[in-house]
Design a protein around this motif. Structure first.
Motif, PDB file in Angstrom:
ATOM      1  N   CYS A 128      -0.425  -8.812   3.846  1.00  0.00           N
ATOM      2  CA  CYS A 128       0.019  -7.483   4.244  1.00  0.00           C
ATOM      3  C   CYS A 128      -1.157  -6.549   4.032  1.00  0.00           C
ATOM      4  CB  CYS A 128       1.168  -7.080   3.332  1.00  0.00           C
ATOM      5  SG  CYS A 128       2.647  -6.699   4.192  1.00  0.00           S
ATOM      6  N   SER A 129      -1.809  -6.146   5.121  1.00  0.00           N
ATOM      7  CA  SER A 129      -2.984  -5.299   4.952  1.00  0.00           C
ATOM      8  C   SER A 129      -2.600  -3.844   4.724  1.00  0.00           C
ATOM      9  CB  SER A 129      -3.889  -5.418   6.174  1.00  0.00           C
ATOM     10  OG  SER A 129      -3.128  -5.208   7.336  1.00  0.00           O
ATOM     11  N   GLU A 130      -1.387  -3.497   5.131  1.00  0.00           N
ATOM     12  CA  GLU A 130      -0.949  -2.108   4.983  1.00  0.00           C
ATOM     13  C   GLU A 130      -0.715  -1.743   3.516  1.00  0.00           C
ATOM     14  OE1 GLU A 130       2.353  -0.190   7.479  1.00  0.00           O
ATOM     15  OE2 GLU A 130       2.092  -2.198   8.296  1.00  0.00           O
ATOM     16  N   ASP A 131      -0.916  -0.483   3.182  1.00  0.00           N
ATOM     17  CA  ASP A 131      -0.602   0.010   1.855  1.00  0.00           C
ATOM     18  C   ASP A 131       0.870   0.440   1.883  1.00  0.00           C
ATOM     19  OD1 ASP A 131      -1.044   0.709  -0.690  1.00  0.00           O
ATOM     20  OD2 ASP A 131      -2.113   2.583  -0.248  1.00  0.00           O
ATOM     21  N   LEU A 132       1.745  -0.394   1.369  1.00  0.00           N
ATOM     22  CA  LEU A 132       3.177  -0.116   1.482  1.00  0.00           C
ATOM     23  C   LEU A 132       3.658   0.805   0.367  1.00  0.00           C
ATOM     24  CD1 LEU A 132       4.493  -3.718   2.291  1.00  0.00           C
ATOM     25  CD2 LEU A 132       3.971  -1.865   3.896  1.00  0.00           C
ATOM     26  N   ARG A 141       7.234  -6.463   2.474  1.00  0.00           N
ATOM     27  CA  ARG A 141       6.458  -6.505   1.241  1.00  0.00           C
ATOM     28  C   ARG A 141       6.248  -7.951   0.765  1.00  0.00           C
ATOM     29  NH1 ARG A 141       6.263  -2.212  -1.921  1.00  0.00           N
ATOM     30  NH2 ARG A 141       8.359  -1.443  -1.491  1.00  0.00           N
TER      31      ARG A 141
END
Lengths: 205, 588
Positions: free
Chosen positions: B329-333, A84
């Protein structure tokens, strides 16, 4: 502009012992003669939420917060939280990360999946990534709670501070009855070297 | 000189000790709480938790009347509660020095608003110091007591989350010696704020501000740092650090006292620059005052008013572009919101309120997390004490069909903070809401502090325990009962009965906080899910317990598993499972 200030960002989950780790780290940096600042959030976010601690050191530190994208080392206690905060890392920075997953509420309740293969993604993005099996080494040291000290040991390899000084800081801040297992945990962590990740490529901008 | 790396809160406690305080009083509130918890380390000081901030300040005023130095601490919203005595104290002044520390929370990390407490300094006409790191927190606290006695005024010291919870290096000094011994001194013209006396005090207050303004121009806490370039910066407190991070070489006026302002010093500095930035977090407090002096500055037209500053936000305001990041961070965390602890006694109560369709007027505490999914069972949250009085007002206006849905909820500490007044009003003015007091025997959210119902003082001494049931009865509530919040059937039954009753009632759900300091919380053996019995209905997930995880299965349906390291065996999930799949774990 940055003069010689170095930045370490700790990222983890409330209750993991990031606070003690950042205390030891700050203490050792002060003993080594640096100006030091550290900043973190207590209170509501502690209840199992995402936690970070900013540690900065050098001849004169101003902002207690690491400037965005300027962390030299991303020091992660949990995989998702480390991933994150990857955007906080500078180009050419390093990642030292505990190989541990803790499911956040949306994952635990089956709403979403925990992201796949974070160690692989981190290693692909940052060539200088060290994956630490913190829990395993902590158990070897005699107590799973020493995982934060194992991780400090692994981090210490990346810093130019004598081992003896780390040991003195631990002696000062760790209660006597837990000292032996923590010293062992530190030594085990210090034994962890950066993996051969030559195949990985750094993604720069 | 000894050095130590201290948080701002530890440094404020140290500064107060060095200043020779005898009394410290506070109500816990993030980010100010640890000040008093550190004052306790100095045995010469009488440190105590007050039931609320107004009481804390009034205790300190009493100590000051006796000639002792005293420290009151609180978070920003706490000063709203303590504002009443503060404004009159401004007229009275002090005998022993009195310092009030107020800790703001820009970004609202743990607060319901991000009010800027500097406005109180101007409003109450008292000086305010604002440290920029832990060393200044120590030094300014110590200095504030001297200013208090020299100018016969209470002094505000403004901290914030980054100062209070940030650590930096501090030089430790010895405490002052030779302070006078406390004694009674009668001085009614100064201490009794009858209108006739107050009319004589007010001009002294106005003169005090003028005197302070002139004096502050000569003090080293307001300083010009020379530099290069033709852009000047005026800043104070934490914003100084961000300003320096972005403009390491710019000429800069750093204000240590943010009210009253050293106007001559500001004029002298401003005259040298065509372009002047005022860099301050939250309100344009300095900016408006400097503009009112006829000086043109750049301030909130580029710097944000909302949220806290970071180096990047200050840089972006100045350059007009976001700092470049090397990684994204391209991902939806998945997020990681805070949650009530496993075994938290609040969980089952909110789960039940949700099932009953209650409209919950809430309050401030860990239980405010009852507003978050999957429970989502709190409908309002304003401030401490409001859980009861909001219910009173709402019940007054609703039709009879909807009135029974109103349930006011608050904790033990908040009930004693201001809730008891609200309950008095509910009964006195014959409203009808159901009130639920979640009594977990601790002030939980701020870190399990003691309060008048826990039986211990801040110093750790055993003390009287407030009888909450008797207190509720004494204000006139006829229906008061204590229940175990782990027993969901009972919680539901009692809530249903009381919600239907057209009279005020109080339900006290009592069980010790899982984090309570003295080991008073009950921990039972962890439970386990029998995979043969689990039918993948997901009912147990609705309680939102961190110990319950959803495990993938080959058939794609998934099954609940319980993390034995986290589970404390409260049995809540067991009571929600219609298939009897949860039981005590056998083996392992």
């Amino acid at each position: 502009m940055e003069n010689n200030v170095k930045n370490i960002l700790l990222a983890g989950v409330g209750g993991q012992g990031t606070l003690l780790a950042s205390e030891v780290l700050s203490e050792v940096l002060m003993m080594a003669g640096h100006d030091v600042k550290k900043s973190e959030i207590h209170g509501m976010s502690q209840r199992g939420g995402s936690v970070t601690s900013h540690v900065r050191y050098g001849s004169r530190v101003y902002s207690p917060l690491i400037p965005e994208g300027k962390a030299d080392i991303l020091f992660g206690f949990e995989l998702l939280e480390t991933y994150r905060y990857l955007p906080m890392l500078r180009k050419g920075g390093a990642v030292v990360v505990n190989n541990l997953k803790i499911a956040p509420a949306p994952v635990a309740s089956g709403l979403v999946e925990y992201p796949d293969d974070i160690p692989g993604k981190l290693a692909a993005a940052v060539a200088d990534t060290t994956l630490v099996d913190g829990m395993e080494l902590a158990l070897e040291a005699g107590n799973y709670r020493t995982v934060n000290t194992v991780l400090l040991g692994a981090l210490s390899n990346r810093m130019e501070i004598e081992e003896q000084m780390w040991i003195e800081a631990l002696k000062k801040l760790v209660p006597e009855r837990f000292l032996e297992e923590n010293l062992k945990a530190f030594a085990l962590g210090r034994g962890v070297k950066a993996q051969d990740l030559t195949k990985a490529t750094a993604i720069g901008s | 000189m000894e050095k130590a790396i201290l948080s701002g809160n530890e440094a404020i406690a140290r500064g107060a000790f060095e200043a020779g305080i005898r009394v410290a009083s506070a109500y816990p509130g993030t980010p100010s709480t640890e000040i008093l918890e550190n004052v306790v380390n100095y045995p010469t000081i009488d440190a105590s938790w007050a039931p609320n901030e107004k009481v804390a300040l009034e205790v300190c005023i009493g100590a000051s009347f006796g000639g002792a130095r005293a420290l009151a601490t609180m978070k920003h919203v706490g000063l709203n509660v303590a504002a009443d005595p503060l404004f009159t104290l401004s007229y009275i002044g002090v005998r022993g020095g009195l310092v009030l520390v107020v800790a703001d929370d820009p970004e609202m990390h743990s607060s319901q608003d991000e009010q800027d407490s500097r406005n109180y300094a101007k409003f109450a006409k008292v000086p305010m110091l604002e440290p920029a790191d832990s060393e200044e927190a120590r030094l300014f606290t110590r200095l504030a007591f001297d200013i208090s006695e020299r100018f016969d005024t209470p002094v505000l010291l403004r901290s914030n989350t980054r100062i209070s919870h940030g650590k930096s290096i501090v030089n430790l000094h010895d405490p002052v010696e030779g302070l006078p011994e406390p004694c009674i001194v009668r001085d009614p013209a100064k201490l009794v704020m009858l209108p006739a006396n107050a009319r004589r005090r007010h001009p002294l207050v106005e003169k005090r501000i003028v005197d302070l303004e002139a004096w502050a121009c000569e003090q080293s806490f307001n300083r010009i740092e020379e530099g290069e370039g033709d852009v000047g910066i005026i800043t104070a407190g934490i914003s100084y650090q961000y300003a320096r991070e972005i403009f390491p070489k710019a000429p800069l006026l750093k204000l240590g006292m943010v009210y009253p302002l050293p106007k001559d010093l500001i004029r002298e500095f401003a005259a040298r620059f065509k372009t002047l930035y005022v860099i301050e977090e939250l309100d344009p407090f300095l900016e408006e005052a400097i503009r009112a002096m006829g000086i043109s500055v750049i301030g909130k037209e580029i710097f944000p008013i909302c949220g806290e500053f970071t180096p990047g936000r200050v840089e972006a305001a100045v350059t007009g572009k976001e700092p470049a990041a090397a990684y994204s961070c391209s991902e939806d965390l998945p997020g990681r919101p805070p949650n009530m602890c496993p075994g938290c006694s609040h969980r089952g109560v909110f789960y039940t309120l949700k099932q009953l369709g209650a409209f919950v007027t809430g309050d401030i505490g860990c239980y405010t997390l009852g507003a978050l999914p999957p429970i989502s069972a709190m409908d309002s949250c304003v401030c401490m004490g409001a859980g009861i009085s909001n219910a009173t007002g709402l019940a007054k206006v609703l039709p009879a069909s909807e009135r029974p849905k109103v349930v006011g909820v608050m904790g033990d500490s908040t009930f004693l903070h201001t809730g008891v007044n609200s309950l008095m009003d509910l009964v006195y003015n014959q409203s009808t809401a159901t009130i639920l007091i979640l009594d977990n025997r601790a002030t939980g959210m701020t870190g399990r502090q003691d309060n008048p119902s826990t039986g211990y003082t801040l110093m750790g001494d055993p003390t009287h325990v407030v009888d909450i049931e008797a207190l509720c009865r004494s204000v006139g509530v006829k229906h008061v009962q204590v229940i175990d919040p782990y027993d969901i059937d009972l919680v539901r039954e009692v809530l249903q009965t009381e919600m239907a009753r057209p009279e005020p009632s109080v339900i006290i759900a009592r069980r010790t906080c899982m984090l309570e300091r003295r080991g008073g919380a009950e921990r039972r053996p962890p439970l386990a899910v029998d995979p043969e019995k689990c039918v993948s209905c997901r009912a147990c997930l609705k309680v939102g317990c961190p110990a319950i995880e959803w495990e993938r299965t080959a058939d794609g349906k998934g099954k609940a598993v319980i993390n034995a390291l986290l589970c404390v065996g409260c049995g809540l999930c067991q009571q929600t499972c219609k298939f009897d799949a949860m039981g005590e774990s056998r083996g392992k």
